[in-house]
Every structure is written in structure tokens, then in C-alpha cells.
Scaffold this motif. Structure first.
Motif, PDB file in Angstrom:
ATOM      1  N   SER A   1       0.018  -0.838   3.514  1.00  0.00           N
ATOM      2  CA  SER A   1      -1.002  -0.985   2.478  1.00  0.00           C
ATOM      3  C   SER A   1      -0.504  -0.296   1.215  1.00  0.00           C
ATOM      4  N   PHE A   2      -0.925  -0.807   0.073  1.00  0.00           N
ATOM      5  CA  PHE A   2      -0.402  -0.275  -1.183  1.00  0.00           C
ATOM      6  C   PHE A   2      -1.492  -0.348  -2.256  1.00  0.00           C
ATOM      7  N   LEU A   3      -1.637   0.735  -3.008  1.00  0.00           N
ATOM      8  CA  LEU A   3      -2.562   0.770  -4.133  1.00  0.00           C
ATOM      9  C   LEU A   3      -1.753   0.757  -5.422  1.00  0.00           C
ATOM     10  N   ASN A   4      -2.002  -0.218  -6.278  1.00  0.00           N
ATOM     11  CA  ASN A   4      -1.293  -0.221  -7.545  1.00  0.00           C
ATOM     12  C   ASN A   4      -1.945   0.792  -8.499  1.00  0.00           C
ATOM     13  N   SER A   5      -1.360   0.979  -9.651  1.00  0.00           N
ATOM     14  CA  SER A   5      -1.813   2.022 -10.573  1.00  0.00           C
ATOM     15  C   SER A   5      -3.249   1.794 -11.041  1.00  0.00           C
ATOM     16  N   GLU A   6      -3.612   0.548 -11.260  1.00  0.00           N
ATOM     17  CA  GLU A   6      -4.968   0.233 -11.715  1.00  0.00           C
ATOM     18  C   GLU A   6      -5.993   0.544 -10.625  1.00  0.00           C
ATOM     19  N   GLU A   7      -5.653   0.229  -9.383  1.00  0.00           N
ATOM     20  CA  GLU A   7      -6.557   0.507  -8.263  1.00  0.00           C
ATOM     21  C   GLU A   7      -6.708   2.012  -8.034  1.00  0.00           C
ATOM     22  N   ARG A   8      -5.619   2.750  -8.158  1.00  0.00           N
ATOM     23  CA  ARG A   8      -5.704   4.206  -8.006  1.00  0.00           C
ATOM     24  C   ARG A   8      -6.588   4.821  -9.078  1.00  0.00           C
TER      25      ARG A   8
ATOM     26  N   LYS B   1     -12.792   0.286  -2.063  1.00  0.00           N
ATOM     27  CA  LYS B   1     -11.948   0.532  -0.889  1.00  0.00           C
ATOM     28  C   LYS B   1     -11.829  -0.720  -0.025  1.00  0.00           C
ATOM     29  N   LYS B   2     -12.924  -1.433   0.115  1.00  0.00           N
ATOM     30  CA  LYS B   2     -12.908  -2.674   0.894  1.00  0.00           C
ATOM     31  C   LYS B   2     -12.018  -3.718   0.227  1.00  0.00           C
ATOM     32  N   ASP B   3     -12.108  -3.790  -1.100  1.00  0.00           N
ATOM     33  CA  ASP B   3     -11.334  -4.780  -1.842  1.00  0.00           C
ATOM     34  C   ASP B   3      -9.840  -4.456  -1.827  1.00  0.00           C
ATOM     35  N   CYS B   4      -9.512  -3.188  -1.622  1.00  0.00           N
ATOM     36  CA  CYS B   4      -8.107  -2.769  -1.584  1.00  0.00           C
ATOM     37  C   CYS B   4      -7.570  -2.683  -0.156  1.00  0.00           C
ATOM     38  N   SER B   5      -8.385  -3.040   0.819  1.00  0.00           N
ATOM     39  CA  SER B   5      -8.007  -2.877   2.222  1.00  0.00           C
ATOM     40  C   SER B   5      -7.023  -3.946   2.672  1.00  0.00           C
ATOM     41  N   GLY B   6      -6.451  -3.722   3.852  1.00  0.00           N
ATOM     42  CA  GLY B   6      -5.511  -4.682   4.428  1.00  0.00           C
ATOM     43  C   GLY B   6      -4.085  -4.410   3.995  1.00  0.00           C
ATOM     44  N   THR B   7      -3.183  -5.225   4.479  1.00  0.00           N
ATOM     45  CA  THR B   7      -1.786  -5.072   4.095  1.00  0.00           C
ATOM     46  C   THR B   7      -1.588  -5.515   2.654  1.00  0.00           C
ATOM     47  N   GLU B   8      -0.459  -5.164   2.087  1.00  0.00           N
ATOM     48  CA  GLU B   8      -0.162  -5.572   0.715  1.00  0.00           C
ATOM     49  C   GLU B   8      -0.132  -7.091   0.594  1.00  0.00           C
ATOM     50  N   ALA B   9       0.377  -7.777   1.612  1.00  0.00           N
ATOM     51  CA  ALA B   9       0.409  -9.244   1.589  1.00  0.00           C
ATOM     52  C   ALA B   9      -1.007  -9.820   1.582  1.00  0.00           C
ATOM     53  N   GLU B  10      -1.882  -9.291   2.449  1.00  0.00           N
ATOM     54  CA  GLU B  10      -3.260  -9.785   2.539  1.00  0.00           C
ATOM     55  C   GLU B  10      -4.015  -9.534   1.244  1.00  0.00           C
ATOM     56  N   LYS B  11      -3.863  -8.340   0.693  1.00  0.00           N
ATOM     57  CA  LYS B  11      -4.589  -7.996  -0.535  1.00  0.00           C
ATOM     58  C   LYS B  11      -4.120  -8.851  -1.707  1.00  0.00           C
ATOM     59  N   THR B  12      -2.815  -9.043  -1.834  1.00  0.00           N
ATOM     60  CA  THR B  12      -2.275  -9.842  -2.932  1.00  0.00           C
ATOM     61  C   THR B  12      -2.802 -11.270  -2.882  1.00  0.00           C
ATOM     62  N   LEU B  13      -2.798 -11.861  -1.688  1.00  0.00           N
ATOM     63  CA  LEU B  13      -3.299 -13.222  -1.539  1.00  0.00           C
ATOM     64  C   LEU B  13      -4.800 -13.285  -1.791  1.00  0.00           C
ATOM     65  N   ARG B  14      -5.545 -12.282  -1.299  1.00  0.00           N
ATOM     66  CA  ARG B  14      -6.996 -12.268  -1.488  1.00  0.00           C
ATOM     67  C   ARG B  14      -7.364 -12.233  -2.965  1.00  0.00           C
TER      68      ARG B  14
END
Length: 330
Positions: free
Chosen positions: A185-192, A209-222
Motif C-alpha cells: 500500500s502506498f500514500l502519495n504526498s497529496e493523500e498524506r 482512509k477507506k479511499d486510500c486502502s488496498g494495494t497500490e494497484a487497486e487504489k490507482t485503478l479505483r
């Protein structure tokens, strides 16, 4: 005007009984409303009634039953809301048929809680709503093959950079070097920044937190999928988001990977039923307007910056886009 709180199951059952809405009718209308929320994002009750009349094999339901159901389901916990028109637009007079079924994805808490709904409404034009034969299946939608392929591609990308370059703030060592995007999982600068800013607001913090959840692949696609749904006409901007997100996560795309990414983005876009297109697939609309020439796109500031600093090759990107059947405005 605040949205009404849910009632107990016993009270809900009583209200349906008093309204003369049978269990069979409840089941059907719950399915119909969920399908409308998932396929269109937001839809007035007036339009839902018109669509219902075009569904083959639908049980007999009167318009007053639909209205009564919409009033009661507002008091249930569902993955969608049913807003009165005056809850959405304060100057509008009350009208039961102007109630709107709205996906929960378009509603947040706090100030500006309906900003995504308003963005969607701004991007809609006057085309009729698409009525696919499998409308009710959208109550429990299954990802299309193009979405599955896209997620698989993102998940198999590796974070290989030594240093991550955020959109805002300082560069930092890559803590996920060597890992696939499906493995962390990864938080970009804007999310942090947002998580820190809303740390004392529990409701908004939980949503973030819910919107940033999941793997980086899942979050990017979402996030890409939501942007596509709300504003299908800004595909270049959405592609720009993906490229910036991958760069910040430490992914260094090869020319071959970039070409594959462009094909997957195009395939996903062209074959998805999008809210901003009233449930139509861009490919369907393109076939109906083929004589008008190729659709054209232009590059946003993020891609222009990437061209300037040498991160991306402009000529190669233009060639790849034109191979996908799109024109480029330079």
C-alpha cells in the motif's frame, strides 16, 4: 436539510406493509435502484420510471408504488442514497418524481459532501440513458475483462526507483523498492497531506482512509475508474494521473510498458459503461457518430512537464495514441 437517519428493520417492514408494497416488489425495486446507482451514478426517479417501463419481463409496478418505495428506502442503509430534489438544489420546489438515486461513491461527509455529484451533473449532456438488456445485473456488477486486465498489469509493475519523487514536497528513499504494486500500500504526498489535515475530523478521516486502502494497484485503478465515470471526456487528464502516481510510487515504465498501458487505458475507457455518458460505452457512441471523424485529445500540464524534463518522449506517446484511433491536438 440533512439526510434522514435509518429506521429499525421492524419499522421499515411496517412502512412497506402500510404502503402495500409486497416482498416481491421490494426485492425487485431494491435491485432496480442498486442497478441504477451503479450504472448511472445518479438518476432522477422520473428517469428511473421511464427506464422501468422499457424493461422486458418486469413485474407490474405502479408509479405510485415506485414513489412510495423511494420514500421508505431513504430510511434504510443502502449503497446508494435517495435525495429529495431540495436536498440537492435548495431553490428547487419539492417534487416526488425529482428525487434522485445517487451512488454512495458520489457522497462524502462535511463541507462539499456532494461535489462529486455536481461534477457528474455538469458533465452530463442531454443524450438518453442507455438501457442494456442486463440492466438489473448491475445491482451486483462484475468487472469487465478490460478492467481485470488493467488491474493485472498494474499489479505486476515493480517499484524500482531508488528515490520516490512526490508531486508535492521533497524526494525520499523508496521503501518499497523491488516490490510489485500488488504487494504494498502506498500514500502519495497529496493523500498524506489530507490525512494529516483531517486527523481531528473522524468522519472525513475514516472516509479518506477507506479511499486510500488496498494495494497500490487497486487504489490507482479505483481512482482512475471514478474519474472516468465522472468525466469521460478528460481521458488524457486521467492518464496523466496514472503516470504521476506510478512515478511517485517508484515505477519506471519502459517503452513497451508505456505502450501496453496506453492500450489498456484505451480498452478500459472504450468498453466501460460510464456514468458521465448516461451508461453508454464510448465504443457504442463512437459507432453511432463515426461519420464525425476521430475524437481528439490534448495534453495537460503534467504531461507537458514530463515532455520538457525528458521523463517522457512526446513523439512516441503521440504515435501510440494515434494507433489507438485517437487524434492529438498539439
Amino acid at each position: 436539510m440533512s439526510y434522514p437517519k435509518p429506521l429499525s428493520e421492524k419499522t421499515i417492514e411496517r412502512l412497506y406493509h402500510e404502503a402495500g408494497i409486497s416482498n416481491e416488489m421490494q426485492t425487485y425495486l431494491h435491485t432496480l435502484f442498486a442497478a441504477c446507482a451503479n450504472l448511472y451514478g445518479a438518476l432522477s426517479l422520473r428517469d428511473a420510471w421511464s427506464l422501468y417501463q422499457g424493461i422486458t419481463g418486469a413485474p407490474k409496478i405502479r408509479r405510485k408504488d415506485l414513489i412510495a418505495f423511494s420514500s421508505i428506502v431513504r430510511r434504510e442503509k443502502q449503497p446508494y442514497y435517495v435525495f429529495e430534489i431540495e436536498e440537492l438544489y435548495t431553490e428547487e420546489p419539492h417534487n416526488e418524481l425529482d428525487r434522485h438515486i445517487v451512488s454512495s461513491e458520489l457522497v462524502s461527509s462535511g463541507y462539499g459532501k456532494l461535489h462529486l455529484f455536481y461534477l457528474l451533473m455538469e458533465n452530463l449532456d442531454d443524450r438518453p440513458y442507455c438501457l442494456p438488456d442486463d440492466l438489473l445485473s448491475f445491482a451486483n456488477p462484475v468487472p469487465i475483462q478490460e478492467e481485470t486486465d488493467f488491474l493485472s498489469f498494474l499489479g505486476n509493475l515493480k517499484s524500482t526507483a531508488d528515490i520516490c519523487k512526490p508531486k508535492f514536497g521533497r524526494s525520499c528513499p523508496n521503501e518499497n523498492k523491488g516490490k510489485k504494486l500488488s504487494a504494498f500500500s502506498f500514500l502519495n504526498s497529496e493523500e498524506r497531506f489530507d490525512l494529516e489535515y483531517y486527523k481531528n475530523r473522524p468522519g472525513q478521516l475514516a472516509e479518506l482512509k477507506k479511499d486510500c486502502s488496498g494495494t497500490e494497484a487497486e487504489k490507482t485503478l479505483r481512482h482512475f475508474k471514478r474519474a472516468e465515470n465522472i468525466n469521460p471526456g478528460a481521458m488524457t487528464k486521467h492518464l496523466e494521473y496514472i503516470l504521476e502516481e506510478l512515478e511517485e510510487a517508484g515505477v519506471c515504465l519502459t517503452d513497451k510498458q508505456l505502450e501496453k498501458l496506453l492500450k489498456l487505458v484505451s480498452a478500459f475507457h472504450n468498453n466501460s459503461r460510464l456514468w458521465g455518458l448516461s451508461g453508454w460505452k464510448p465504443a457504442e457512441l463512437a459507432r453511432m457518430t463515426l461519420s464525425r471523424g476521430l475524437p481528439a485529445i490534448s495534453f495537460g500540464s503534467g504531461l507537458q512537464k514530463a515532455f520538457a524534463d525528458g521523463t517522457m518522449n512526446k513523439e512516441e506517446l503521440i504515435e501510440g495514441i494515434r494507433k489507438l484511433g485517437l487524434d492529438v491536438i498539439e
